[in-house]
Design an enzyme around this catalytic site. Sequence first.
Site, PDB file in Angstrom:
ATOM      1  N   LYS A 215       0.830  -1.209   0.000  1.00 21.72           N
ATOM      2  CA  LYS A 215       0.000   0.000   0.000  1.00 21.72           C
ATOM      3  C   LYS A 215       0.869   1.266   0.000  1.00 21.72           C
ATOM      4  CE  LYS A 215      -3.193   2.946   0.595  1.00 21.72           C
ATOM      5  NZ  LYS A 215      -4.309   3.187  -0.276  1.00 21.72           N
ATOM      6  N   CYS A 269      -3.955  10.711   0.944  1.00 23.35           N
ATOM      7  CA  CYS A 269      -3.244   9.458   0.702  1.00 23.35           C
ATOM      8  C   CYS A 269      -1.826   9.727   0.243  1.00 23.35           C
ATOM      9  CB  CYS A 269      -3.976   8.663  -0.358  1.00 23.35           C
ATOM     10  SG  CYS A 269      -5.719   8.466   0.033  1.00 23.35           S
TER      11      CYS A 269
HETATM   12  N1  SAJ Z   1      -1.500  14.712  -9.054  1.00 24.74           N
HETATM   13  C1  SAJ Z   1      -0.585  15.473  -9.759  1.00 24.74           C
HETATM   14  N2  SAJ Z   1      -0.115  15.001 -10.946  1.00 24.74           N
HETATM   15  C2  SAJ Z   1      -0.522  13.799 -11.458  1.00 24.74           C
HETATM   16  C3  SAJ Z   1      -1.435  13.023 -10.732  1.00 24.74           C
HETATM   17  C4  SAJ Z   1      -1.902  13.504  -9.535  1.00 24.74           C
HETATM   18  O1  SAJ Z   1      -0.179  16.575  -9.328  1.00 24.74           O
HETATM   19  O2  SAJ Z   1      -0.062  13.454 -12.540  1.00 24.74           O
HETATM   20  C5  SAJ Z   1      -2.015  15.196  -7.761  1.00 24.74           C
HETATM   21  C6  SAJ Z   1      -3.533  15.341  -7.724  1.00 24.74           C
HETATM   22  O3  SAJ Z   1      -3.944  16.580  -8.243  1.00 24.74           O
HETATM   23  C7  SAJ Z   1      -3.786  15.211  -6.250  1.00 24.74           C
HETATM   24  C8  SAJ Z   1      -2.738  14.203  -5.791  1.00 24.74           C
HETATM   25  O4  SAJ Z   1      -1.745  14.203  -6.806  1.00 24.74           O
HETATM   26  O5  SAJ Z   1      -3.568  16.441  -5.573  1.00 24.74           O
HETATM   27  C9  SAJ Z   1      -3.239  12.796  -5.582  1.00 24.74           C
HETATM   28  O6  SAJ Z   1      -4.184  12.429  -6.572  1.00 24.74           O
HETATM   29  P1  SAJ Z   1      -4.280  10.977  -7.224  1.00 24.74           P
HETATM   30  O7  SAJ Z   1      -5.398  10.993  -8.172  1.00 24.74           O
HETATM   31  O8  SAJ Z   1      -2.969  10.609  -7.775  1.00 24.74           O
HETATM   32  O9  SAJ Z   1      -4.495  10.001  -6.031  1.00 24.74           O
HETATM   33  P2  SAJ Z   1      -5.538   9.927  -4.790  1.00 24.74           P
HETATM   34  O10 SAJ Z   1      -4.837  10.499  -3.598  1.00 24.74           O
HETATM   35  O11 SAJ Z   1      -6.865  10.468  -5.111  1.00 24.74           O
HETATM   36  O12 SAJ Z   1      -5.675   8.351  -4.650  1.00 24.74           O
HETATM   37  C10 SAJ Z   1      -4.516   7.563  -4.468  1.00 24.74           C
HETATM   38  C11 SAJ Z   1      -4.557   6.391  -5.458  1.00 24.74           C
HETATM   39  N3  SAJ Z   1      -3.272   5.729  -5.468  1.00 24.74           N
HETATM   40  C12 SAJ Z   1      -2.605   5.495  -6.610  1.00 24.74           C
HETATM   41  O13 SAJ Z   1      -3.010   5.843  -7.696  1.00 24.74           O
HETATM   42  C13 SAJ Z   1      -1.300   4.751  -6.482  1.00 24.74           C
HETATM   43  C14 SAJ Z   1      -5.644   5.420  -5.062  1.00 24.74           C
HETATM   44  O14 SAJ Z   1      -5.600   4.266  -5.864  1.00 24.74           O
HETATM   45  C15 SAJ Z   1      -5.501   5.035  -3.584  1.00 24.74           C
HETATM   46  O15 SAJ Z   1      -6.539   4.169  -3.188  1.00 24.74           O
HETATM   47  C16 SAJ Z   1      -5.585   6.285  -2.762  1.00 24.74           C
HETATM   48  O16 SAJ Z   1      -4.495   7.120  -3.133  1.00 24.74           O
HETATM   49  C17 SAJ Z   1      -5.503   5.914  -1.298  1.00 24.74           C
HETATM   50  O17 SAJ Z   1      -6.543   5.922  -0.638  1.00 24.74           O
HETATM   51  O18 SAJ Z   1      -4.417   5.572  -0.821  1.00 24.74           O
END
Ligand code: SAJ
Length: 434
Positions: A215, A269
């Site tokens: 995780k 997360c």
């Molecule tokens: N972000 C960026 N650039 C990107 C992708 C995301 O700046 O290219 C930012 C987003 O705007 C946001 C943050 O990162 O602020 C996180 O967003 P996210 O969509 O990457 O992830 P979360 O936090 O919504 O969900 C993550 C997911 N983990 C992964 O993709 C490895 C999800 O599958 C998990 O279940 C979740 O964390 C969790 O609960 O741990």
Amino acid sequence: MNFQKICVIGLGYIGLPTASTFSMQGVNVLGVDVNPHIIETLNRGEIHIHEPGLREAVANAVQTGNFKAAAKPAEADAFIIAVPTPFQENQFGEYNGIQYKLADMRAVISAAESILPVLRKGNLIVLESTSPPRTTMDLVAPILERTGLKAGSDFFLCYSPERVLPGQILRELIENARVIGGVTTESAQAGADLYSIFVKGQIVQTDATTAEMVKLMENTYRDVNIAIANEFSRLADKFGVDVWEAISIANLHPRVKILSPGPGVGGHCISVDPWFFVESAPELTPLIYNSRQVNDGQPQFVAELVTRALGGLQGKKIAALGLAYKPDVDDLRESPANEVVHLLQKQGAQIKAWEPFKPDAKLPGITMSPTFEDAVKDADAILLLVKHTEFSNLIPAELAELTKARIAIDTVNSWDMAQWQSAGFQLVRLGVGK
Ligand code: SAJ
């Protein structure tokens, strides 16, 4: 193992969808939460969070009688702990001059303790909360063993992290692969039996500490990769390059997949979990630590970009579009947009924020506009902080009628330069030094 009745402790973004998904499969679910308002709302068949499809799922579960919420666990075949593991507010760890955040495990501890009066031989307990490595073995097992029962032989104990994406939780709960880490192989098997009630994705059995690491590794991997994208945005700014163009070209390489820069990394997360590794082994995690620093520093980089675009901030009126931590969700936790607004205000800017998914959010020190029109009307600049679909769809020529601003700043690569320029805006984009 057969499960007639289960108890889900913690009815937030993970616990509630999990509870309602089990109920829909005919399992009798008792949901437990410390917040009386949540219990009362759910028992009326309503919900307290925004997640597509969840309202209908909970209403249906309550109506069929398969789901009830209460303040305390009752006897059941299985117990799932899905409570938050935030940071400690005022305590930090220190190693070689670096300061790192520490996990606040109090909710996990009290959830485990709340099971003690009703724990029976043969029960299954699953920890789902994201936790530092070895939490299941070293923190949860000893608490449950206060009953005199032994983890792994008298009762089954697992760690099974949720890995669902907010906005798509109900679908991903069912379709994603699920890792089940048991303190023994029999525990892992019992966990697999439980989740196979609804999981259609692959169920992988392993040990509890591996599952905990999996995780943390997933979210840390993403954090480190976003950090490099953010660092590229700073380099592109310096060298007169458009980072978005450069990334799209680099990504044509079959083994390169650079993520998107932005105003920072938010949510509960990805901006949190890497610290659990740093806390557990600061001497082994310089890359993880520095990636966190880069991503946490990105709101400051955005604030500097805005300062440059406006030639100073004192007295400038800015409409900040979006406060959620990512596109098309209503979750404002650990949002970098929030941080950007504070940094700009500190330097004298007057900000009106508009968050279409939570227009009435109460955020300390931030003025929320009741409408989009109100936010943009008197602004000197429009600052886009979240790529909500409705912001991407804005038509600049129509916006020009609603605002006196003629500077627009896009931190998420959402707006088309030619379109905005032809509507009379100067468009400034994050990571574009051209
Ligand atoms: N972000 C960026 N650039 C990107 C992708 C995301 O700046 O290219 C930012 C987003 O705007 C946001 C943050 O990162 O602020 C996180 O967003 P996210 O969509 O990457 O992830 P979360 O936090 O919504 O969900 C993550 C997911 N983990 C992964 O993709 C490895 C999800 O599958 C998990 O279940 C979740 O964390 C969790 O609960 O741990």
